[in-house]
Each structure stands twice: as structure tokens, then as C-alpha cells.
Design a protein around this motif. Structure first.
Motif, mmCIF file in Angstrom:
data_model
loop_
_atom_site.group_PDB
_atom_site.id
_atom_site.type_symbol
_atom_site.label_atom_id
_atom_site.label_comp_id
_atom_site.label_asym_id
_atom_site.label_seq_id
_atom_site.Cartn_x
_atom_site.Cartn_y
_atom_site.Cartn_z
ATOM 1 N N ALA A 24 0.881 -1.238 -0.089
ATOM 2 C CA ALA A 24 0.133 0.089 0.040
ATOM 3 C C ALA A 24 0.717 1.314 -0.091
ATOM 4 O O ALA A 24 0.573 2.066 -0.779
ATOM 5 C CB ALA A 24 -0.964 -0.002 1.159
ATOM 6 N N VAL A 25 1.825 1.378 0.786
ATOM 7 C CA VAL A 25 2.834 2.439 0.678
ATOM 8 C C VAL A 25 3.379 2.610 -0.474
ATOM 9 O O VAL A 25 3.540 3.847 -1.003
ATOM 10 C CB VAL A 25 3.570 2.036 1.948
ATOM 11 C CG1 VAL A 25 4.818 3.472 2.127
ATOM 12 C CG2 VAL A 25 3.258 2.369 3.474
ATOM 13 N N LEU A 26 4.061 1.629 -1.213
ATOM 14 C CA LEU A 26 4.638 1.985 -2.232
ATOM 15 C C LEU A 26 3.850 2.131 -3.367
ATOM 16 O O LEU A 26 4.167 2.814 -4.306
ATOM 17 C CB LEU A 26 5.351 0.339 -2.672
ATOM 18 C CG LEU A 26 6.615 -0.007 -1.838
ATOM 19 C CD1 LEU A 26 7.168 -1.561 -2.025
ATOM 20 C CD2 LEU A 26 7.837 1.118 -1.796
ATOM 21 N N ASP A 27 2.572 1.578 -3.452
ATOM 22 C CA ASP A 27 1.605 1.891 -4.617
ATOM 23 C C ASP A 27 1.410 3.292 -4.395
ATOM 24 O O ASP A 27 1.117 4.198 -5.469
ATOM 25 C CB ASP A 27 0.350 1.147 -4.388
ATOM 26 C CG ASP A 27 -0.603 1.410 -5.263
ATOM 27 O OD1 ASP A 27 -0.322 1.137 -6.591
ATOM 28 O OD2 ASP A 27 -1.620 1.937 -5.000
ATOM 29 N N LEU A 28 1.166 3.938 -3.067
ATOM 30 C CA LEU A 28 0.580 5.239 -2.908
ATOM 31 C C LEU A 28 2.041 6.238 -3.236
ATOM 32 O O LEU A 28 1.679 7.003 -3.905
ATOM 33 C CB LEU A 28 0.389 5.502 -1.496
ATOM 34 C CG LEU A 28 0.150 6.781 -1.062
ATOM 35 C CD1 LEU A 28 -0.907 7.633 -1.831
ATOM 36 C CD2 LEU A 28 -0.134 7.129 0.717
ATOM 37 N N THR A 29 3.015 5.674 -2.904
ATOM 38 C CA THR A 29 4.434 6.472 -3.316
ATOM 39 C C THR A 29 4.224 6.663 -4.872
ATOM 40 O O THR A 29 4.585 7.877 -5.245
ATOM 41 C CB THR A 29 5.773 5.908 -2.885
ATOM 42 O OG1 THR A 29 5.560 5.634 -1.532
ATOM 43 C CG2 THR A 29 6.870 6.612 -3.229
ATOM 44 N N GLY A 30 4.154 5.713 -5.727
ATOM 45 C CA GLY A 30 4.077 5.566 -6.954
ATOM 46 C C GLY A 30 3.053 6.671 -7.596
ATOM 47 O O GLY A 30 3.479 7.489 -8.649
ATOM 48 N N LYS A 31 1.956 6.683 -6.933
ATOM 49 C CA LYS A 31 0.773 7.512 -7.366
ATOM 50 C C LYS A 31 1.258 8.975 -7.046
ATOM 51 O O LYS A 31 0.911 10.068 -7.829
ATOM 52 C CB LYS A 31 -0.448 7.243 -6.714
ATOM 53 C CG LYS A 31 -1.149 5.843 -7.259
ATOM 54 C CD LYS A 31 -2.245 5.624 -6.476
ATOM 55 C CE LYS A 31 -2.744 4.300 -7.176
ATOM 56 N NZ LYS A 31 -3.990 3.734 -6.193
ATOM 57 N N LEU A 32 1.858 9.393 -6.012
ATOM 58 C CA LEU A 32 2.483 10.366 -5.555
ATOM 59 C C LEU A 32 3.320 11.190 -6.645
ATOM 60 O O LEU A 32 3.550 12.293 -6.899
ATOM 61 C CB LEU A 32 2.488 10.874 -4.116
ATOM 62 C CG LEU A 32 1.529 10.624 -3.250
ATOM 63 C CD1 LEU A 32 2.289 10.432 -1.573
ATOM 64 C CD2 LEU A 32 0.650 11.605 -3.174
ATOM 65 N N GLN A 33 4.310 10.320 -6.812
ATOM 66 C CA GLN A 33 5.423 10.493 -7.910
ATOM 67 C C GLN A 33 4.778 10.972 -9.168
ATOM 68 O O GLN A 33 5.375 11.744 -9.789
ATOM 69 C CB GLN A 33 6.472 9.452 -7.762
ATOM 70 C CG GLN A 33 7.238 9.188 -6.734
ATOM 71 C CD GLN A 33 8.172 7.921 -7.024
ATOM 72 O OE1 GLN A 33 7.707 7.039 -7.404
ATOM 73 N NE2 GLN A 33 9.300 8.094 -6.302
ATOM 74 N N ASP A 34 3.677 10.081 -9.633
ATOM 75 C CA ASP A 34 3.239 10.480 -10.780
ATOM 76 C C ASP A 34 2.516 11.776 -10.897
ATOM 77 O O ASP A 34 2.416 12.498 -11.702
ATOM 78 C CB ASP A 34 1.949 9.451 -11.214
ATOM 79 C CG ASP A 34 1.782 9.379 -12.531
ATOM 80 O OD1 ASP A 34 2.440 9.625 -13.427
ATOM 81 O OD2 ASP A 34 0.293 8.964 -12.805
ATOM 82 N N MET A 35 2.102 12.249 -9.406
ATOM 83 C CA MET A 35 1.563 13.577 -9.386
ATOM 84 C C MET A 35 2.984 14.835 -9.354
ATOM 85 O O MET A 35 2.382 15.768 -9.504
ATOM 86 C CB MET A 35 0.772 13.778 -7.951
ATOM 87 C CG MET A 35 -0.505 12.908 -7.887
ATOM 88 S SD MET A 35 -1.237 12.814 -6.544
ATOM 89 C CE MET A 35 -1.751 14.614 -6.243
ATOM 90 N N GLY A 36 3.782 14.216 -9.464
ATOM 91 C CA GLY A 36 5.030 15.257 -9.436
ATOM 92 C C GLY A 36 5.526 15.541 -8.284
ATOM 93 O O GLY A 36 6.728 16.326 -8.042
ATOM 94 N N PHE A 37 5.458 14.647 -7.221
ATOM 95 C CA PHE A 37 6.306 14.585 -5.876
ATOM 96 C C PHE A 37 7.502 13.792 -6.313
ATOM 97 O O PHE A 37 7.713 12.902 -7.016
ATOM 98 C CB PHE A 37 5.602 13.821 -4.716
ATOM 99 C CG PHE A 37 4.583 14.676 -4.307
ATOM 100 C CD1 PHE A 37 4.355 15.230 -3.037
ATOM 101 C CD2 PHE A 37 3.241 14.460 -4.871
ATOM 102 C CE1 PHE A 37 3.663 16.152 -2.369
ATOM 103 C CE2 PHE A 37 2.156 15.309 -4.463
ATOM 104 C CZ PHE A 37 2.411 15.869 -3.205
ATOM 105 N N ALA A 38 8.609 14.436 -5.497
ATOM 106 C CA ALA A 38 10.072 13.790 -5.667
ATOM 107 C C ALA A 38 10.268 12.950 -4.397
ATOM 108 O O ALA A 38 10.173 13.494 -3.371
ATOM 109 C CB ALA A 38 11.151 14.772 -5.900
#
Length: 184
Positions: free
Chosen positions: A69-83
């Protein structure tokens, strides 16, 4: 400054909302920094006005026991422009305490066996453990992709693959000592 701050604020609002939707993940926001710089500084004494550019960032920290869940969310946030700024596995307090309990039981068994051996070797009839000290390494903090520090910055991101992370091993240690009274 206003444009950069607005972009960060909007990105953070969307990112925090997306993160809070994952109930197994704890979400915290962190430092918020805005600064200006001159990309083409003029020599000292120049009368040209500096052309300041503004930059800024704010962080989100994610923490949870469900790695997927954490890794999936991280990927989604990265896709939103988070580094991403960090990804760490850490042994949970609950698991560390469970391991410490097992270690204490084993250590006390070993301590009793050694006290009995000492008594027998010295021709004593019995022993008594008078003072037992247990010193554990209690510096283990909560588990799993902790410190998923991510910065919201202005700019669009291309599609991102989900990050990959595999846990390693953690040492759990303790020291047990005792005073033993050997009886005649």
C-alpha cells in the motif's frame, strides 16, 4: 513567490487527500520552504536589477505496515509530481518487543543453567538468583517504508512505475546480568 506557493499548496492538497484515502498509511506534512535566487547574477557594482526566480517545496511523510500500500501510494504521488527523498524499512515496536521477550526467556534459561553449573562445579547444593538486570536496545522505531519524504514542486511528471523496496534484517539485542548466591 505567490505562483510557486500556490502550485505547492494545490499539489499538497491533492497529495494529502490521495494519501489520506489509503487508511493503512499514516500521513504527516513536513517542512515548507520558499526561497528566491538570481539565475544570472550580475557583477558587483552593476546597476542591473536582479531577476529573481522563486522555488519552494513542502514534504509529506508516509508511514505504514502494509508495504504494498505504501509503495503503491508512493508511485501515485510521484506520478503527481512529488519527488521521493527517502525510503526506509524499520522494525515495528510490536515485533521488536516480541523478539525481546523471546530473547529474555532464552537468556534467563541460559543464566539458570550456568548458575546451576557453577553451584555443582563448586560443590554447592543450590543457588539463588538475587538481582537480575535486563538492558535491551530499545531504539527500534515503527516499521515500514517510513520517511517516504516527498517534496511537492512545481512541474509535471511523466507516468511513473511503482517504487520497489525489499526489507532487510534488523538486529534485536539485549544484555542480561545477575548476581548469584551459591548455597552450601
Amino acid at each position: 513567490a505567490r505562483t510557486v506557493q500556490d502550485a505547492i499548496n494545490r499539489t499538497m492538497q491533492a497529495g494529502v487527500a490521495k494519501a489520506k484515502a489509503v487508511t493503512s498509511v499514516k500521513v504527516n506534512t513536513g517542512s515548507y520552504n520558499i526561497y528566491s535566487y538570481d539565475p544570472n547574477p550580475q557583477p558587483a557594482g552593476s546597476k542591473a536589477k536582479p531577476r529573481l526566480k522563486w522555488r519552494g517545496s513542502q514534504t509529506i511523510e508516509l508511514e505504514g505496515k502494509d508495504s504494498a500500500a505504501v509503495l503503491d501510494l508512493t508511485g501515485k504521488l510521484q506520478d503527481m509530481g512529488f519527488a521521493m527523498n527517502g525510503l526506509n524499512y524499520i522494525l515495528s515496536t510490536e515485533k521488536a518487543e516480541g523478539f525481546r521477550d523471546q530473547l529474555i526467556a532464552r537468556a534467563l534459561g541460559t543464566l539458570k543453567a550456568r548458575a546451576a553449573l557453577m553451584a555443582k562445579s563448586l560443590g554447592k547444593s543450590s543457588y539463588e538468583l538475587l538481582e537480575i538486570n535486563v538492558d535491551s536496545n530499545a531504539n527500534v522505531v515503527p516499521y515500514m517504508p517510513k520517511a517516504m519524504m516527498m517534496r511537492a514542486e512545481a512541474g509535471a511528471a511523466a507516468d511513473m512505475a511503482t517504487p520497489v523496496a525489499e526489507p532487510g534484517q534488523t538486529d534485536v539485542t539485549l544484555t542480561v546480568g545477575a548476581s548469584v548466591l551459591l548455597k552450601p
